[in-house]
Design a protein around this motif. Structure first.
Motif, PDB file in Angstrom:
ATOM      1  N   ASP A 148     -20.317  18.638  37.459  1.00 21.40           N
ATOM      2  CA  ASP A 148     -20.724  17.270  37.793  1.00 21.40           C
ATOM      3  C   ASP A 148     -20.936  16.523  36.477  1.00 21.40           C
ATOM      4  O   ASP A 148     -21.970  16.657  35.845  1.00 21.40           O
ATOM      5  N   ASP A 149     -19.898  15.783  36.055  1.00 18.94           N
ATOM      6  CA  ASP A 149     -19.875  15.084  34.760  1.00 18.94           C
ATOM      7  C   ASP A 149     -20.412  13.663  34.886  1.00 18.94           C
ATOM      8  O   ASP A 149     -19.957  12.906  35.743  1.00 18.94           O
ATOM      9  N   TRP A 150     -21.301  13.308  33.981  1.00 22.11           N
ATOM     10  CA  TRP A 150     -21.742  11.923  33.797  1.00 22.11           C
ATOM     11  C   TRP A 150     -21.540  11.587  32.326  1.00 22.11           C
ATOM     12  O   TRP A 150     -22.018  12.308  31.457  1.00 22.11           O
ATOM     13  N   GLN A 162     -23.010  14.471  29.896  1.00 26.66           N
ATOM     14  CA  GLN A 162     -23.916  15.480  30.427  1.00 26.66           C
ATOM     15  C   GLN A 162     -23.277  16.033  31.692  1.00 26.66           C
ATOM     16  O   GLN A 162     -22.934  15.288  32.599  1.00 26.66           O
ATOM     17  N   THR A 163     -23.106  17.365  31.727  1.00 24.61           N
ATOM     18  CA  THR A 163     -22.450  18.021  32.853  1.00 24.61           C
ATOM     19  C   THR A 163     -23.357  19.092  33.422  1.00 24.61           C
ATOM     20  O   THR A 163     -23.797  19.979  32.703  1.00 24.61           O
ATOM     21  N   LEU A 175     -23.815  21.361  30.198  1.00 27.46           N
ATOM     22  CA  LEU A 175     -23.139  21.008  28.952  1.00 27.46           C
ATOM     23  C   LEU A 175     -23.665  19.651  28.514  1.00 27.46           C
ATOM     24  O   LEU A 175     -23.802  18.751  29.347  1.00 27.46           O
ATOM     25  N   VAL A 176     -23.932  19.516  27.238  1.00 24.11           N
ATOM     26  CA  VAL A 176     -24.307  18.225  26.678  1.00 24.11           C
ATOM     27  C   VAL A 176     -23.464  18.043  25.426  1.00 24.11           C
ATOM     28  O   VAL A 176     -23.446  18.933  24.564  1.00 24.11           O
ATOM     29  N   LEU A 177     -22.752  16.926  25.343  1.00 24.77           N
ATOM     30  CA  LEU A 177     -21.923  16.699  24.182  1.00 24.77           C
ATOM     31  C   LEU A 177     -21.822  15.230  23.836  1.00 24.77           C
ATOM     32  O   LEU A 177     -22.081  14.370  24.695  1.00 24.77           O
ATOM     33  N   VAL A 178     -21.470  14.971  22.609  1.00 21.07           N
ATOM     34  CA  VAL A 178     -21.227  13.616  22.120  1.00 21.07           C
ATOM     35  C   VAL A 178     -19.756  13.549  21.742  1.00 21.07           C
ATOM     36  O   VAL A 178     -19.264  14.406  21.006  1.00 21.07           O
ATOM     37  N   ILE A 179     -19.073  12.530  22.240  1.00 27.71           N
ATOM     38  CA  ILE A 179     -17.660  12.308  21.921  1.00 27.71           C
ATOM     39  C   ILE A 179     -17.580  11.036  21.096  1.00 27.71           C
ATOM     40  O   ILE A 179     -18.148  10.007  21.482  1.00 27.71           O
ATOM     41  N   GLN A 180     -16.858  11.116  19.983  1.00 25.08           N
ATOM     42  CA  GLN A 180     -16.713   9.948  19.107  1.00 25.08           C
ATOM     43  C   GLN A 180     -15.248   9.675  18.807  1.00 25.08           C
ATOM     44  O   GLN A 180     -14.478  10.605  18.603  1.00 25.08           O
ATOM     45  N   ARG A 181     -14.936   8.396  18.799  1.00 22.05           N
ATOM     46  CA  ARG A 181     -13.594   7.977  18.375  1.00 22.05           C
ATOM     47  C   ARG A 181     -13.522   8.084  16.866  1.00 22.05           C
ATOM     48  O   ARG A 181     -14.467   7.766  16.173  1.00 22.05           O
TER      49      ARG A 181
END
Length: 182
Positions: A148-150, A162-163, A175-181
């Motif tokens: 369940d991804d937000w 946050q999944t 799962l907690v992650l930060v995605i950056q361009r």
């Protein structure tokens, strides 16, 4: 007339349903007015990096990872997210998502090779929600886990994901992650 025992049961059932409805999470539309506005075709385009943690059912961090994501869109509006995850224990995983436009606005069908039950990627305001079943390695085989991804765009170039992972309706990890361009 309903017997006293029957009335008690009905009241208990109504109370339980009210309690359960209070436990439901946020709706995607709750984020409609939040910014910055997240447009998947714009954020997920080009090269991205990610860093995150995997938590077990108790909330303890059990793994960390970093990832590279190469994202593109074709002329038919189909998106491809080519992901490579590198975990702190040396494991490397790859996943290639295909995002195909659906019949409704603000949504894509989302599928990948290790996804047992594809999901719908929907967005509103600064938020994406996606729910799907992922096959993860377990022992000599695989285990199907509901994801369940937000995802929340916090700056034009930074997204927090946050999944919640669950099996048979029970949360088994996060799962907690930060995605950056780039």
């Amino acid at each position: 007339m309903i017997p006293k025992a029957g009335r008690s049961f009905i009241l208990l059932l109504i109370a339980a349903l009210a309690l359960l409805s209070g436990c439901s999470g946020p709706a995607l539309t709750d984020y409609a007015e939040r910014g910055p506005k997240l447009i998947p075709e714009q954020f997920f385009n080009g090269e991205l990096t990610a860093r995150g943690v995997v938590k077990g059912f108790s909330g303890e961090v059990i793994r960390t990872f970093d990832a590279d994501i190469s994202a593109s869109w074709d002329s038919a509006g189909v998106g491809t997210l080519d992901e490579e995850f590198r975990f702190d224990d040396g494991e490397v995983q790859t996943r290639v998502w295909t995002l195909t436009p659906s019949d409704t606005a603000d949504s894509y069908h989302a599928d990948a090779g290790d996804v047992a039950e594809p999901g719908m990627l929907r967005w509103s305001g600064n938020t994406i929600h996606m729910n799907y079943v992922l096959q993860i390695a377990y022992g000599d085989g695989t285990l199907d886990v509901r994801m369940d991804d937000w995802m929340y765009l916090v700056t034009p170039d930074t997204l927090i994901n946050q999944t919640t992972m669950s099996k048979w309706g029970v949360d088994v990890g996060e799962l907690v992650l930060v995605i950056q361009r780039k």
